[in-house]
Scaffold this active site. Structure first.
Site, short mmCIF file in Angstrom:
data_model
loop_
_atom_site.label_atom_id
_atom_site.label_comp_id
_atom_site.label_asym_id
_atom_site.label_seq_id
_atom_site.Cartn_x
_atom_site.Cartn_y
_atom_site.Cartn_z
N GLY A 4 0.82 -1.21 0.00
CA GLY A 4 0.00 0.00 0.00
C GLY A 4 0.85 1.26 0.00
O GLY A 4 2.08 1.20 0.04
N ALA A 13 -3.01 -0.11 7.05
CA ALA A 13 -4.35 -0.65 7.29
C ALA A 13 -5.39 0.30 6.71
O ALA A 13 -5.11 1.47 6.47
CB ALA A 13 -4.59 -0.85 8.78
N LYS A 39 -7.96 -4.78 6.76
CA LYS A 39 -6.93 -4.64 5.74
C LYS A 39 -7.44 -5.28 4.44
O LYS A 39 -8.43 -5.96 4.42
CB LYS A 39 -5.64 -5.33 6.18
CG LYS A 39 -4.98 -4.62 7.35
CD LYS A 39 -3.63 -5.20 7.72
CE LYS A 39 -2.73 -5.49 6.58
NZ LYS A 39 -2.52 -4.35 5.66
N GLU A 47 -0.39 -10.71 3.63
CA GLU A 47 -0.18 -9.81 4.79
C GLU A 47 -0.52 -10.53 6.08
O GLU A 47 0.20 -10.40 7.09
CB GLU A 47 -1.05 -8.57 4.64
CG GLU A 47 -0.59 -7.66 3.49
CD GLU A 47 -1.51 -6.49 3.20
OE1 GLU A 47 -1.07 -5.54 2.56
OE2 GLU A 47 -2.69 -6.53 3.59
C1 5RP Z 1 -3.30 -3.73 1.30
C2 5RP Z 1 -3.59 -3.14 2.62
C3 5RP Z 1 -3.10 -1.76 2.89
O1 5RP Z 1 -2.32 -1.79 4.03
C4 5RP Z 1 -4.28 -0.86 3.13
O2 5RP Z 1 -5.16 -0.92 2.02
C5 5RP Z 1 -3.86 0.58 3.39
O3 5RP Z 1 -3.34 1.14 2.23
P1 5RP Z 1 -2.73 2.61 2.18
O4 5RP Z 1 -1.48 2.60 3.00
O5 5RP Z 1 -2.49 2.84 0.71
O6 5RP Z 1 -3.77 3.56 2.74
O7 5RP Z 1 -4.19 -3.74 3.48
O8 5RP Z 1 -3.88 -5.01 1.16
#
Ligand code: 5RP
Length: 218
Positions: free
Chosen positions: A29, A83, A94, A103
């Protein structure tokens, strides 16, 4: 501070937990992308990393960090990941990026799981963010039906395949008052690989970038 500034600040704060000679796990992410950029500056003293997604693996390689598999190392002294939501018990939703299964494996293998987020991700109760569920393709309609019976509205993520060759169902409107029980219940449905609730194994620390500062909870 913008949301991106908050993400960067949380990611930079997590770098303080990286020790010389470590092989650590790295999540996926945009917040993790800031962490990987910082890790690149420490590449000489990090022995390597285990990636939670193909995208993270590519970023780690570009940052000069050696890639290892989980089987090479067994356990991880540290796992850092973002997250979509985090509650006061450090339980998480997540999988917004679809990397939830790998993850969850890295979180389970870690001695210290640090979650890095911007302030918008902190909630009193999980559930505003639709819950991602990774599903084997042949089971999509069966699982969607069962998720509806649990009270959710199941929406197939269109045009998306996970790194494991599976599909994602995003579920809106579930009652998440008992995240541990719901995580177990959904994970037991035939055809589900895993759901994006990280409640049975929550984070050990939550680092939140806010407008004023970086706050750490554990
Ligand atoms: C990916 C995830 C990411 O940690 C979650 O979507 C948060 O993303 P970002 O840091 O872009 O806000 O769980 O599967």
């Amino acid at each position: 501070m913008t949301q991106d500034d908050q993400k960067r600040a949380a990611a930079e704060a997590a770098l303080a937990h990286v020790e010389g000679g470590m092989v650590l796990g790295v999540g996926s992410g945009s917040t993790c992308a800031y962490f990987i950029a910082g890790l690149g500056r420490l590449s000489a003293r990090v022995d390597g990393a285990v990636a939670s997604s193909e995208a993270t693996a590519a970023m780690l390689q570009a940052a000069g960090i050696a890639l290892l598999s989980l089987s090479d190392v067994g356990r991880l002294p540290l796992y850092v990941d973002g997250a979509d939501e985090a509650n006061p018990q450090l339980q998480l939703i997540k999988g917004g990026g679809g990397a939830l299964t790998r993850e969850k494996i890295l979180a389970a293998a870690s001695d210290l799981f640090i979650c890095i987020v911007d302030a918008s991700k902190r909630v009193d109760q999980l559930g505003r963010f639709p819950l991602p569920v990774e599903v084997l393709p042949m089971a999509v309609s069966l699982v969607a039906d069962q998720l509806s019976k649990l009270g959710g509205r199941a929406i197939l993520r269109s045009g998306f395949t996970t790194d494991n060759g599976n599909l994602i169902i995003d579920v809106e409107g579930l009652n998440l008052a008992d995240p541990v029980a719901l995580e177990s219940e959904i994970n037991q449905l035939a055809g589900v690989v895993t759901c994006g609730l990280f409640a049975r194994r929550p984070a050990d620390r939550l680092i939140v970038g806010t407008d004023e500062s970086v706050q750490e909870y554990h």
